[in-house]
Design a protein around this motif. Sequence first.
Motif, PDB file in Angstrom:
ATOM      1  N   ASN A  72       4.776  14.604 -11.307  1.00  0.00           N
ATOM      2  CA  ASN A  72       5.262  14.667 -12.687  1.00  0.00           C
ATOM      3  C   ASN A  72       4.254  15.346 -13.597  1.00  0.00           C
ATOM      4  OD1 ASN A  72       7.643  13.360 -12.000  1.00  0.00           O
ATOM      5  ND2 ASN A  72       6.840  11.316 -12.496  1.00  0.00           N
ATOM      6  N   SER A  73       2.982  15.133 -13.302  1.00  0.00           N
ATOM      7  CA  SER A  73       1.944  15.729 -14.151  1.00  0.00           C
ATOM      8  C   SER A  73       1.854  17.232 -13.962  1.00  0.00           C
ATOM      9  CB  SER A  73       0.589  15.085 -13.850  1.00  0.00           C
ATOM     10  OG  SER A  73       0.180  15.378 -12.522  1.00  0.00           O
ATOM     11  N   ASN A  74       2.365  17.789 -12.826  1.00  0.00           N
ATOM     12  CA  ASN A  74       2.270  19.219 -12.553  1.00  0.00           C
ATOM     13  C   ASN A  74       3.548  19.981 -12.903  1.00  0.00           C
ATOM     14  OD1 ASN A  74      -0.371  19.343 -11.534  1.00  0.00           O
ATOM     15  ND2 ASN A  74       0.315  18.411  -9.615  1.00  0.00           N
ATOM     16  N   VAL A  75       4.584  19.280 -13.426  1.00  0.00           N
ATOM     17  CA  VAL A  75       5.827  19.948 -13.793  1.00  0.00           C
ATOM     18  C   VAL A  75       5.584  20.897 -14.974  1.00  0.00           C
ATOM     19  CG1 VAL A  75       8.146  19.633 -14.737  1.00  0.00           C
ATOM     20  CG2 VAL A  75       7.289  18.119 -12.942  1.00  0.00           C
ATOM     21  N   GLY A  76       6.096  22.156 -14.866  1.00  0.00           N
ATOM     22  CA  GLY A  76       5.972  23.101 -15.974  1.00  0.00           C
ATOM     23  C   GLY A  76       4.697  23.898 -15.951  1.00  0.00           C
ATOM     24  N   THR A  77       3.849  23.732 -14.946  1.00  0.00           N
ATOM     25  CA  THR A  77       2.582  24.463 -14.923  1.00  0.00           C
ATOM     26  C   THR A  77       2.697  25.786 -14.168  1.00  0.00           C
ATOM     27  OG1 THR A  77       1.887  23.275 -12.921  1.00  0.00           O
ATOM     28  CG2 THR A  77       1.282  22.315 -15.052  1.00  0.00           C
ATOM     29  N   ALA A  78       3.885  26.088 -13.514  1.00  0.00           N
ATOM     30  CA  ALA A  78       4.049  27.350 -12.774  1.00  0.00           C
ATOM     31  C   ALA A  78       4.123  28.524 -13.743  1.00  0.00           C
ATOM     32  CB  ALA A  78       5.324  27.305 -11.911  1.00  0.00           C
ATOM     33  N   SER A  79       3.853  29.760 -13.242  1.00  0.00           N
ATOM     34  CA  SER A  79       3.859  30.960 -14.091  1.00  0.00           C
ATOM     35  C   SER A  79       5.295  31.325 -14.487  1.00  0.00           C
ATOM     36  CB  SER A  79       3.211  32.142 -13.349  1.00  0.00           C
ATOM     37  OG  SER A  79       3.906  32.403 -12.153  1.00  0.00           O
ATOM     38  N   THR A  80       5.459  32.052 -15.588  1.00  0.00           N
ATOM     39  CA  THR A  80       6.769  32.445 -16.112  1.00  0.00           C
ATOM     40  C   THR A  80       7.426  33.470 -15.191  1.00  0.00           C
ATOM     41  OG1 THR A  80       5.951  32.121 -18.330  1.00  0.00           O
ATOM     42  CG2 THR A  80       7.972  33.438 -18.094  1.00  0.00           C
ATOM     43  N   PRO A  81       8.731  33.317 -14.774  1.00  0.00           N
ATOM     44  CA  PRO A  81       9.394  34.260 -13.845  1.00  0.00           C
ATOM     45  C   PRO A  81       9.482  35.656 -14.443  1.00  0.00           C
ATOM     46  CG  PRO A  81      10.697  32.242 -14.150  1.00  0.00           C
ATOM     47  CD  PRO A  81       9.619  32.222 -15.159  1.00  0.00           C
ATOM     48  N   GLN A  82       9.385  36.696 -13.580  1.00  0.00           N
ATOM     49  CA  GLN A  82       9.482  38.088 -14.004  1.00  0.00           C
ATOM     50  C   GLN A  82      10.974  38.480 -14.109  1.00  0.00           C
ATOM     51  OE1 GLN A  82       6.969  40.020 -14.877  1.00  0.00           O
ATOM     52  NE2 GLN A  82       5.595  38.228 -14.512  1.00  0.00           N
ATOM     53  N   PRO A  83      11.300  39.574 -14.805  1.00  0.00           N
ATOM     54  CA  PRO A  83      12.698  40.047 -14.908  1.00  0.00           C
ATOM     55  C   PRO A  83      13.266  40.338 -13.532  1.00  0.00           C
ATOM     56  CG  PRO A  83      11.330  41.124 -16.550  1.00  0.00           C
ATOM     57  CD  PRO A  83      10.392  40.351 -15.687  1.00  0.00           C
ATOM     58  N   ASN A  84      14.572  40.139 -13.376  1.00  0.00           N
ATOM     59  CA  ASN A  84      15.253  40.232 -12.073  1.00  0.00           C
ATOM     60  C   ASN A  84      15.604  41.695 -11.772  1.00  0.00           C
ATOM     61  OD1 ASN A  84      16.438  39.566  -9.702  1.00  0.00           O
ATOM     62  ND2 ASN A  84      18.349  38.807 -10.635  1.00  0.00           N
ATOM     63  N   MET A  89       0.831  -1.199   0.000  1.00  0.00           N
ATOM     64  CA  MET A  89       0.000   0.000   0.000  1.00  0.00           C
ATOM     65  C   MET A  89       0.872   1.258   0.000  1.00  0.00           C
ATOM     66  SD  MET A  89      -2.994  -1.190   2.661  1.00  0.00           S
ATOM     67  CE  MET A  89      -3.804   0.400   2.576  1.00  0.00           C
ATOM     68  N   ALA A  90       1.965   1.251   0.780  1.00  0.00           N
ATOM     69  CA  ALA A  90       2.868   2.407   0.808  1.00  0.00           C
ATOM     70  C   ALA A  90       3.504   2.638  -0.553  1.00  0.00           C
ATOM     71  CB  ALA A  90       3.937   2.193   1.880  1.00  0.00           C
ATOM     72  N   ASN A  91       3.944   1.552  -1.174  1.00  0.00           N
ATOM     73  CA  ASN A  91       4.535   1.673  -2.510  1.00  0.00           C
ATOM     74  C   ASN A  91       3.542   2.245  -3.509  1.00  0.00           C
ATOM     75  OD1 ASN A  91       7.004   0.676  -1.652  1.00  0.00           O
ATOM     76  ND2 ASN A  91       6.484  -1.459  -2.179  1.00  0.00           N
ATOM     77  N   GLN A  92       2.286   1.812  -3.388  1.00  0.00           N
ATOM     78  CA  GLN A  92       1.261   2.305  -4.293  1.00  0.00           C
ATOM     79  C   GLN A  92       1.013   3.793  -4.075  1.00  0.00           C
ATOM     80  OE1 GLN A  92      -0.200   0.404  -6.699  1.00  0.00           O
ATOM     81  NE2 GLN A  92      -1.080   2.320  -7.443  1.00  0.00           N
ATOM     82  N   MET A  93       1.025   4.216  -2.792  1.00  0.00           N
ATOM     83  CA  MET A  93       0.828   5.635  -2.490  1.00  0.00           C
ATOM     84  C   MET A  93       1.980   6.470  -3.047  1.00  0.00           C
ATOM     85  SD  MET A  93      -0.642   5.352   1.407  1.00  0.00           S
ATOM     86  CE  MET A  93      -0.618   7.143   1.605  1.00  0.00           C
ATOM     87  N   MET A  94       3.227   6.016  -2.868  1.00  0.00           N
ATOM     88  CA  MET A  94       4.373   6.742  -3.385  1.00  0.00           C
ATOM     89  C   MET A  94       4.315   6.859  -4.908  1.00  0.00           C
ATOM     90  SD  MET A  94       6.199   7.821  -0.895  1.00  0.00           S
ATOM     91  CE  MET A  94       7.650   8.271  -1.825  1.00  0.00           C
ATOM     92  N   GLN A  95       3.907   5.786  -5.540  1.00  0.00           N
ATOM     93  CA  GLN A  95       3.811   5.809  -6.992  1.00  0.00           C
ATOM     94  C   GLN A  95       2.750   6.807  -7.445  1.00  0.00           C
ATOM     95  OE1 GLN A  95       3.087   2.002  -8.728  1.00  0.00           O
ATOM     96  NE2 GLN A  95       2.951   2.778 -10.804  1.00  0.00           N
ATOM     97  N   ASN A  96       1.626   6.867  -6.733  1.00  0.00           N
ATOM     98  CA  ASN A  96       0.580   7.827  -7.081  1.00  0.00           C
ATOM     99  C   ASN A  96       1.061   9.262  -6.903  1.00  0.00           C
ATOM    100  OD1 ASN A  96      -1.130   5.717  -7.638  1.00  0.00           O
ATOM    101  ND2 ASN A  96      -2.130   5.741  -5.632  1.00  0.00           N
TER     102      ASN A  96
END
Length: 333
Positions: free
Chosen positions: A284-296, A271-278
Amino acid sequence: MGLFKNQFANVVEWEEFREDMIFYKWNNEEIKKGSKLIIRPGQDAIFLCNGKIEGIFTDEGDYDIESQIIPFLSTLKGFKFGFNSGMRAEVLFVNTKEFTVKWGTKNAINIPTPSLPGGMPIRSNGTFNFKVNDYVALIDNIAGVKQSYLVEDVKLRITAILDQLLMKWISKEGKDMFNLQANAFDISKGIQTDLDMQIINIGMTITGFNIMSFTYPEEVQNMINKTASHSMVGDIGRYQQVSMTDGIASGNISGGGAASDMAGMMMGMNMANQMMQNMNNYNNSNVGTASTPQPNTAANNTSANQTKPNFCPNCGQKTTNANFCPNCGQKLV
């Protein structure tokens, strides 16, 4: 005179009628003048003289033999009752109903199969139906020498050859040995035809033959049940997990406390392995969904390091994103 006349009168009927009796022969040496014939529902009365059929009467009721029966007899219709003598004849009463008999194999039948050198031992049970349909054959082969005949007598004839017929029709055309019930109708029809040929010579016919069930040895039946369960589940891994979960929930894990603890630990790890996999799949599905960084820029660095409050900490006035409170002048950054 009248009293003396009644002394010779008698009643021709089926005495001590039984539901399991196929026929009964009335034989009282002579049928006297003034005798009555009684035919009850479900009976036919056949008059015999020297083993020959003289007349068959099928309608129920009470009949005066001299006036209502003798005129219809084949060779005795001209017979006249004498004063001191009667008519020598026999009357065969036949039960016209359809009989239903239960059957079952006494011993297992070893059906030849390539996977088992000794054959597959199978038991079976069901019912068969029969009735009398040929009075001439009945009299010539059975009733001519017997006073009565029972359903049990026919059952003995049937069961004596039934095992052989079951083996014949189960083996025919390569029937599925592990799903015989699906072919029960075809097997039954074949057996019915063969049984009918076996009893046609005694004036009877098989009107129905049914197989209720086939029974396999316990170990074979368990294998069939397990295979069916696996087929229903589809995924053997899931089947094992569900079985283990059910066992833990009900406390039926066999093998004592150690085995139960081990099973619980394995289930917890799974069950723990299944939770970690989920969780990994979700990240992984949420990678790249953050907003674009503003100029420094300096302002951006200041706002990134110092967060403006929505309300003034001094007077509580809404700040509207200003650097100083519009009400009391409190510095907000």
